[in-house]
Write a protein that holds these residues in place. Structure first.
Motif, PDB file in Angstrom:
ATOM      1  N   ALA A  64       0.820  -1.213   0.000  1.00  0.00           N
ATOM      2  CA  ALA A  64       0.000   0.000   0.000  1.00  0.00           C
ATOM      3  C   ALA A  64       0.852   1.261   0.000  1.00  0.00           C
ATOM      4  O   ALA A  64       1.934   1.314   0.588  1.00  0.00           O
ATOM      5  N   SER A  65       0.331   2.288  -0.629  1.00  0.00           N
ATOM      6  CA  SER A  65       0.934   3.621  -0.613  1.00  0.00           C
ATOM      7  C   SER A  65       0.313   4.435   0.514  1.00  0.00           C
ATOM      8  O   SER A  65      -0.746   4.078   1.047  1.00  0.00           O
ATOM      9  N   PRO A  66       0.933   5.559   0.902  1.00  0.00           N
ATOM     10  CA  PRO A  66       0.300   6.433   1.893  1.00  0.00           C
ATOM     11  C   PRO A  66      -1.099   6.869   1.477  1.00  0.00           C
ATOM     12  O   PRO A  66      -2.000   6.979   2.328  1.00  0.00           O
ATOM     13  N   GLU A  67      -1.296   7.109   0.181  1.00  0.00           N
ATOM     14  CA  GLU A  67      -2.615   7.521  -0.308  1.00  0.00           C
ATOM     15  C   GLU A  67      -3.649   6.422  -0.078  1.00  0.00           C
ATOM     16  O   GLU A  67      -4.816   6.699   0.237  1.00  0.00           O
ATOM     17  N   GLN A  68      -3.230   5.171  -0.231  1.00  0.00           N
ATOM     18  CA  GLN A  68      -4.163   4.079   0.006  1.00  0.00           C
ATOM     19  C   GLN A  68      -4.451   3.893   1.495  1.00  0.00           C
ATOM     20  O   GLN A  68      -5.538   3.446   1.866  1.00  0.00           O
ATOM     21  N   GLY A  69      -3.492   4.250   2.348  1.00  0.00           N
ATOM     22  CA  GLY A  69      -3.766   4.249   3.775  1.00  0.00           C
ATOM     23  C   GLY A  69      -4.874   5.234   4.114  1.00  0.00           C
ATOM     24  O   GLY A  69      -5.789   4.924   4.884  1.00  0.00           O
ATOM     25  N   ILE A  70      -4.806   6.410   3.537  1.00  0.00           N
ATOM     26  CA  ILE A  70      -5.849   7.413   3.756  1.00  0.00           C
ATOM     27  C   ILE A  70      -7.163   6.966   3.131  1.00  0.00           C
ATOM     28  O   ILE A  70      -8.247   7.222   3.681  1.00  0.00           O
ATOM     29  N   ALA A  71      -7.104   6.274   1.998  1.00  0.00           N
ATOM     30  CA  ALA A  71      -8.330   5.756   1.383  1.00  0.00           C
ATOM     31  C   ALA A  71      -9.008   4.751   2.320  1.00  0.00           C
ATOM     32  O   ALA A  71     -10.250   4.704   2.412  1.00  0.00           O
ATOM     33  N   ALA A  72      -8.208   3.954   3.021  1.00  0.00           N
ATOM     34  CA  ALA A  72      -8.771   3.023   3.995  1.00  0.00           C
ATOM     35  C   ALA A  72      -9.431   3.777   5.148  1.00  0.00           C
ATOM     36  O   ALA A  72     -10.506   3.386   5.628  1.00  0.00           O
ATOM     37  N   LEU A  73      -8.801   4.849   5.596  1.00  0.00           N
ATOM     38  CA  LEU A  73      -9.413   5.689   6.632  1.00  0.00           C
ATOM     39  C   LEU A  73     -10.695   6.324   6.111  1.00  0.00           C
ATOM     40  O   LEU A  73     -11.703   6.387   6.825  1.00  0.00           O
ATOM     41  N   ASP A  74     -10.679   6.799   4.858  1.00  0.00           N
ATOM     42  CA  ASP A  74     -11.889   7.369   4.249  1.00  0.00           C
ATOM     43  C   ASP A  74     -13.041   6.366   4.322  1.00  0.00           C
ATOM     44  O   ASP A  74     -14.174   6.719   4.662  1.00  0.00           O
ATOM     45  N   ALA A  75     -12.739   5.113   3.974  1.00  0.00           N
ATOM     46  CA  ALA A  75     -13.774   4.078   3.966  1.00  0.00           C
ATOM     47  C   ALA A  75     -14.312   3.833   5.370  1.00  0.00           C
ATOM     48  O   ALA A  75     -15.528   3.659   5.565  1.00  0.00           O
ATOM     49  N   ALA A  76     -13.417   3.824   6.360  1.00  0.00           N
ATOM     50  CA  ALA A  76     -13.849   3.614   7.739  1.00  0.00           C
ATOM     51  C   ALA A  76     -14.698   4.773   8.241  1.00  0.00           C
ATOM     52  O   ALA A  76     -15.725   4.576   8.902  1.00  0.00           O
ATOM     53  N   VAL A  77     -14.283   5.986   7.928  1.00  0.00           N
ATOM     54  CA  VAL A  77     -15.025   7.175   8.362  1.00  0.00           C
ATOM     55  C   VAL A  77     -16.413   7.215   7.714  1.00  0.00           C
ATOM     56  O   VAL A  77     -17.408   7.571   8.358  1.00  0.00           O
ATOM     57  N   ALA A  78     -16.475   6.821   6.449  1.00  0.00           N
ATOM     58  CA  ALA A  78     -17.732   6.919   5.701  1.00  0.00           C
ATOM     59  C   ALA A  78     -18.849   6.089   6.313  1.00  0.00           C
ATOM     60  O   ALA A  78     -20.031   6.462   6.222  1.00  0.00           O
ATOM     61  N   PRO A  97       0.527   9.304   8.274  1.00  0.00           N
ATOM     62  CA  PRO A  97      -0.583  10.139   7.823  1.00  0.00           C
ATOM     63  C   PRO A  97      -1.935   9.725   8.407  1.00  0.00           C
ATOM     64  O   PRO A  97      -2.799  10.580   8.656  1.00  0.00           O
ATOM     65  N   ILE A  98      -2.118   8.432   8.624  1.00  0.00           N
ATOM     66  CA  ILE A  98      -3.375   7.979   9.228  1.00  0.00           C
ATOM     67  C   ILE A  98      -3.477   8.499  10.659  1.00  0.00           C
ATOM     68  O   ILE A  98      -4.512   9.036  11.073  1.00  0.00           O
ATOM     69  N   ILE A  99      -2.394   8.360  11.424  1.00  0.00           N
ATOM     70  CA  ILE A  99      -2.399   8.808  12.817  1.00  0.00           C
ATOM     71  C   ILE A  99      -2.551  10.323  12.906  1.00  0.00           C
ATOM     72  O   ILE A  99      -3.175  10.843  13.840  1.00  0.00           O
ATOM     73  N   ALA A 100      -2.000  11.036  11.933  1.00  0.00           N
ATOM     74  CA  ALA A 100      -2.067  12.503  11.951  1.00  0.00           C
ATOM     75  C   ALA A 100      -3.418  13.031  11.504  1.00  0.00           C
ATOM     76  O   ALA A 100      -3.714  14.218  11.692  1.00  0.00           O
ATOM     77  N   ASP A 101      -4.256  12.195  10.929  1.00  0.00           N
ATOM     78  CA  ASP A 101      -5.558  12.638  10.427  1.00  0.00           C
ATOM     79  C   ASP A 101      -6.519  12.836  11.602  1.00  0.00           C
ATOM     80  O   ASP A 101      -6.732  11.922  12.397  1.00  0.00           O
ATOM     81  N   PRO A 102      -7.130  14.012  11.728  1.00  0.00           N
ATOM     82  CA  PRO A 102      -7.987  14.284  12.885  1.00  0.00           C
ATOM     83  C   PRO A 102      -9.255  13.435  12.926  1.00  0.00           C
ATOM     84  O   PRO A 102      -9.939  13.398  13.955  1.00  0.00           O
TER      85      PRO A 102
END
Length: 489
Positions: free
Chosen positions: A48-62, A223-228
């Motif tokens: 996974a790339s950092p962008e895909q890590g954030i995409a996983a967070l996006d999916a969880a948040v959604a 980046p995942i940990i830094a995301d509020p």
């Protein structure tokens, strides 16, 4: 037990990322997962790339709000169906663990039992999230205390127990109503990927659990940990990495659970049942080839029984069989990689150079695979590295003591405080040791104490928070207090 062929089984294990309920390729170059018993490649998996890590967070948040509003019974039933699937596929799960981590199949079967119990336990805890209602002492209002899911969680698991470490984080998150992003260790990700496939089969909604595998751990995790939007971080691993993650988590005051390093004392008093103590130390030291944070690290034996205890232990160790975990009768498999062998060899060499006696073992095994002999050392002192550093290998160092006070001093002479073991037939002494030893867990006349119904965790530099037990689900809930007026005023 009927195990599938290795090739057929590996073909069933997902090798992609799991984001938003879809299996997707990684942006980076796929990386190899190796068999430590042969040092050969098993499969290549998504990176996974950092962008895909954030995409996983996006999916969880959604889906967080929707999942939090899901009926507790429904959350519990999904976990129960997953438990049933784990029982049906226990041979597959065990073989995957043995292939990627190296532990003997009998131990892998034991981990399937242990890991699946977290799924069953938290399927039952999902419907037992309680609050309270009461009158203020002054009588001017009513207090309502409720529990709510903390929100999206980032779960980072280690390589040594790839099923149990995943289930004891993922299961309580699901039960509490939290969505999650799971990052398994790059050395042993296959078990977690297969487990999440079972969650999917059991009907877990899309986005509730997301899995990212990567060789760029820091680049993807930070980046995942830094995301509020992230509200929870759970990590099992080394203390230095845990400290670093806690520093990152401070930026947004994340709820954190940290299960970190250990340096467990195993104390054998002069009145101990030596047969029971030997059985206990064999289990506490050599389970998982010594690669456990709960492994007995410093064997503290009263000077009056040290020689006899050492002889009995050495006799047992000399009967061990080293080999690939899939072979019948094997008791000691490989360490997870060659670097682990180097570390164990360094600790043994340092102990011998500082006066320890090599009773048996003590050498790496030549040939393919990351093997080290099961080893017993006697006359070890607190001046050696092996006294203060976590061994994470099949080495049993014996240190002698003269009385209870010295045993307590030696046992507590560490920054760690995860677990301790005590063998004595003196009930009062046992009670004193519960009070005096600075650990979050203690086995009194037992060598294995982990259980899904019990709170697992340590004190001092061994971490914060608890996993398992009634306490385990609390790590994924926050408490809200509401005041209402006196209805009779």
């Amino acid at each position: 037990m009927t195990y599938p062929s290795e090739a057929d089984l590996l073909a069933q294990v997902p090798t992609q990322l799991f984001i938003g309920g879809e299996w997707v390729d990684g942006d980076g170059e796929p990386f190899a997962v190796n068999d430590p018993s042969t040092n050969t490649e098993l499969v290549r998996i998504a990176n996974a790339s950092p962008e895909q890590g954030i995409a996983a967070l996006d999916a969880a948040v959604a889906v967080q709000a929707e999942w939090a509003a899901t009926a507790p019974r429904e959350r519990g039933e999904i976990l129960r169906r997953t438990f049933d699937l784990m029982m049906e596929r226990r041979d597959e799960l065990a073989l995957i663990m043995t292939l990627e981590m190296g532990k003997p199949l009998a131990e892998a079967q034991g981990e399937v039992t242990y890991g699946s119990e977290f799924v069953r336990w938290f399927s039952e805890e999902a419907v037992r999230i309680h609050g309270r209602y009461g009158t203020q002492p002054e009588g001017t209002g009513r207090m309502i205390v409720t529990k709510h899911p903390v929100g999206p969680a980032f779960l980072i698991t280690p390589w040594n127990f790839p099923l149990a470490m995943a289930t004891r984080k993922i299961a309580p998150a699901i039960a509490a109503g939290c969505t999650s992003i799971v990052k398994p260790a790059s050395l042993t990700p296959l078990t977690t990927l297969y487990f999440v496939k079972l969650l999917e089969e059991a009907g877990l909604p899309k986005g509730v659990v997301n899995v990212i595998t990567t060789r760029n751990t820091g680049g993807v995790s930070s980046p995942i940990i830094a995301d509020p939007r992230l509200r929870k971080l759970s990590f099992t691993g080394s203390t230095p990495v845990g400290i670093q993650l806690m520093n990152e988590a401070n930026q947004h005051v994340l709820r954190t659970s940290m299960e970190l390093g250990g340096n467990a004392p195993f104390v054998v008093f002069e009145d101990a049942d030596l047969d029971a103590a030997v059985e206990g130390v064999i289990a506490a030291k050599f389970r998982n080839i010594g690669q456990a944070c709960t492994a007995a690290n410093r064997i503290l034996v009263h000077q009056d029984v040290a020689e006899e205890f050492g002889r009995r232990v050495a006799d047992r160790v000399n009967g061990f069989t080293i080999g690939r975990g899939t072979e019948e009768g094997v008791t000691i498999g490989p360490l997870v990689e060659d670097k682990a062998v180097d570390k164990v060899a360094e600790l043994v060499d340092d102990a011998v150079a500082n006066g320890a006696t090599l009773v048996t073992g003590g050498k790496r095994v030549e040939g393919p695979g990351s093997f080290f002999e099961a080893t017993v050392l006697s006359n070890v002192t607190d001046a050696t590295k092996i006294f203060s550093e976590e061994i994470f290998g099949p080495v049993l160092p014996i240190i002698t003591f003269a009385d209870e006070d010295e045993a307590v001093r030696l046992a507590n002479e560490t920054e760690y405080g995860l677990v301790s073991y005590v063998f004595t037939q003196d009930f009062k002494r046992g009670q004193r040791m519960i009070d005096r030893l600075e650990t979050g867990m203690m086995g009194l006349n037992v060598g294995v104490l982990s259980n899904a119904a019990a709170p697992f965790g340590g004190v001092k530099m061994s971490g914060i928070g608890r996993e398992g037990g009634f306490e385990g689900i609390e790590e994924y809930l926050y408490t809200k207090y509401t005041l209402t007026p006196n209805p009779y005023a």
